[in-house]
Design a protein around this motif. Structure first.
Motif, short mmCIF file in Angstrom:
data_model
loop_
_atom_site.label_atom_id
_atom_site.label_comp_id
_atom_site.label_asym_id
_atom_site.label_seq_id
_atom_site.Cartn_x
_atom_site.Cartn_y
_atom_site.Cartn_z
N LYS A 172 -15.00 -27.54 29.35
CA LYS A 172 -15.06 -28.10 27.99
C LYS A 172 -16.30 -27.60 27.26
O LYS A 172 -16.25 -27.29 26.06
CB LYS A 172 -15.04 -29.64 28.04
N SER A 173 -17.43 -27.50 27.96
CA SER A 173 -18.65 -26.98 27.35
C SER A 173 -18.45 -25.54 26.88
O SER A 173 -18.84 -25.18 25.75
CB SER A 173 -19.82 -27.04 28.33
N LEU A 174 -17.85 -24.71 27.72
CA LEU A 174 -17.59 -23.31 27.36
C LEU A 174 -16.66 -23.24 26.15
O LEU A 174 -16.91 -22.47 25.22
CB LEU A 174 -17.01 -22.56 28.57
N GLU A 175 -15.63 -24.04 26.16
CA GLU A 175 -14.71 -24.06 25.03
C GLU A 175 -15.45 -24.46 23.75
O GLU A 175 -15.28 -23.83 22.69
CB GLU A 175 -13.57 -25.05 25.30
N ASN A 176 -16.28 -25.50 23.81
CA ASN A 176 -17.03 -25.95 22.64
C ASN A 176 -17.99 -24.88 22.13
O ASN A 176 -18.13 -24.69 20.92
CB ASN A 176 -17.79 -27.24 22.96
N ILE A 177 -18.67 -24.19 23.04
CA ILE A 177 -19.60 -23.12 22.63
C ILE A 177 -18.85 -22.03 21.89
O ILE A 177 -19.25 -21.60 20.80
CB ILE A 177 -20.33 -22.53 23.85
N VAL A 178 -17.75 -21.56 22.48
CA VAL A 178 -16.98 -20.47 21.87
C VAL A 178 -16.44 -20.89 20.50
O VAL A 178 -16.51 -20.12 19.53
CB VAL A 178 -15.85 -20.02 22.82
N LEU A 179 -15.92 -22.09 20.40
CA LEU A 179 -15.40 -22.56 19.11
C LEU A 179 -16.50 -22.63 18.06
O LEU A 179 -16.30 -22.24 16.90
CB LEU A 179 -14.72 -23.92 19.27
N GLN A 180 -17.69 -23.10 18.45
CA GLN A 180 -18.81 -23.17 17.49
C GLN A 180 -19.22 -21.77 17.04
O GLN A 180 -19.49 -21.55 15.85
CB GLN A 180 -19.99 -23.89 18.11
N ILE A 181 -19.29 -20.82 17.97
CA ILE A 181 -19.65 -19.45 17.61
C ILE A 181 -18.62 -18.86 16.67
O ILE A 181 -18.97 -18.28 15.63
CB ILE A 181 -19.80 -18.56 18.86
N GLU A 182 -17.36 -18.99 17.01
CA GLU A 182 -16.30 -18.40 16.17
C GLU A 182 -16.22 -19.08 14.82
O GLU A 182 -16.05 -18.41 13.80
CB GLU A 182 -14.96 -18.46 16.89
N ASN A 183 -16.37 -20.39 14.78
CA ASN A 183 -16.31 -21.09 13.50
C ASN A 183 -17.50 -20.75 12.61
O ASN A 183 -17.35 -20.56 11.41
CB ASN A 183 -16.21 -22.61 13.70
N ASN A 184 -18.69 -20.65 13.20
CA ASN A 184 -19.88 -20.27 12.41
C ASN A 184 -19.80 -18.82 11.95
O ASN A 184 -20.23 -18.50 10.87
CB ASN A 184 -21.16 -20.48 13.22
N GLY A 185 -19.24 -17.96 12.78
CA GLY A 185 -19.12 -16.54 12.43
C GLY A 185 -18.05 -16.26 11.40
O GLY A 185 -18.03 -15.21 10.79
N ASN A 186 -17.14 -17.22 11.20
CA ASN A 186 -16.04 -16.99 10.26
C ASN A 186 -16.16 -17.83 9.00
O ASN A 186 -15.21 -17.91 8.23
CB ASN A 186 -14.71 -17.26 10.97
N GLU A 187 -17.28 -18.50 8.82
CA GLU A 187 -17.46 -19.28 7.59
C GLU A 187 -17.94 -18.37 6.48
O GLU A 187 -18.66 -17.41 6.69
CB GLU A 187 -18.51 -20.39 7.81
N GLY A 188 -17.59 -18.73 5.26
CA GLY A 188 -18.09 -18.05 4.06
C GLY A 188 -17.72 -16.64 4.03
O GLY A 188 -18.23 -15.75 3.58
#
Length: 188
Positions: A172-188
């Motif tokens: 779950k931690s790995l999933e959360n890290i990856v989602l945060q990276i991808e979501n931050n990298g795809n904003e704006g």
């Protein structure tokens, strides 16, 4: 808007380029999970990923840690409160050898890997966060490897019920890290 794709987590062997690979035979338990992602900014540096790791665990894991602390304190094992005083944590956390990050201390640091851990009377734990390229600059692979040395029979017995819960937390931690990276990298 957050991406709705499913992050794929794979159980693997210890990555060949991990610091822990050379010591693999000395551990009583070892597991490794990895996931691929696309990350342009946060996904290129291991330190922001290590910072995400410190806060990426599932909420229910914090409740379990509090229960665990109440159970093990009479046996003389370290509790989260004894390991670190969060009020003394600096705002600008530096990842220097020996520095404390939540319940873990930094044992090793390279450009693409940090190894955090904690030593106690019953067992010693190491957690490697390894960031590798996957064919180009944008596609990355993040591996979280956990290695445990048992110091006595109590350590082995202690880890029996912890093992399946640990694996759920790491996934779950790995999933959360990856989602945060991808979501931050795809904003704006």
């Amino acid at each position: 808007m957050a991406r709705m794709n499913k992050t794929v987590i794979r159980k693997t062997g210890v990555p060949e380029h991990s610091i822990l690979k050379d010591e693999e035979a000395s551990f009583g338990y070892i597991d490794s999970f990895q996931s691929s992602f696309s990350g342009k900014e946060k996904g290129n540096d291991i330190i922001p990923i290590a910072e995400l790791f410190s806060s990426s665990g599932p909420e229910w894991a914090n409740s379990l840690l509090r229960i665990r602390d109440k159970i093990v304190k009479p046996f003389g094992l370290k509790t989260a409160d004894q390991i670190t005083d969060f009020s003394e944590q600096p705002d600008d956390t530096r990842y220097e050898l020996g520095s404390q990050h939540g319940i873990f201390k930094l044992f090793y640091k390279r450009e693409n890997e940090v190894v955090l851990g904690q030593d106690d009377t019953h067992l010693n734990v190491r957690v490697s966060l390894l960031l590798e390229s996957s064919g180009n600059e944008v596609n990355k692979i993040l591996s979280i490897t956990t290695a445990v040395k048992f110091n006595n029979l109590f350590g082995k017995l202690y880890f029996l019920p912890v093992k399946p819960i640990h694996q759920l937390i790491v996934r779950k931690s790995l999933e959360n890290i990856v989602l945060q990276i991808e979501n931050n990298g795809n904003e704006g």
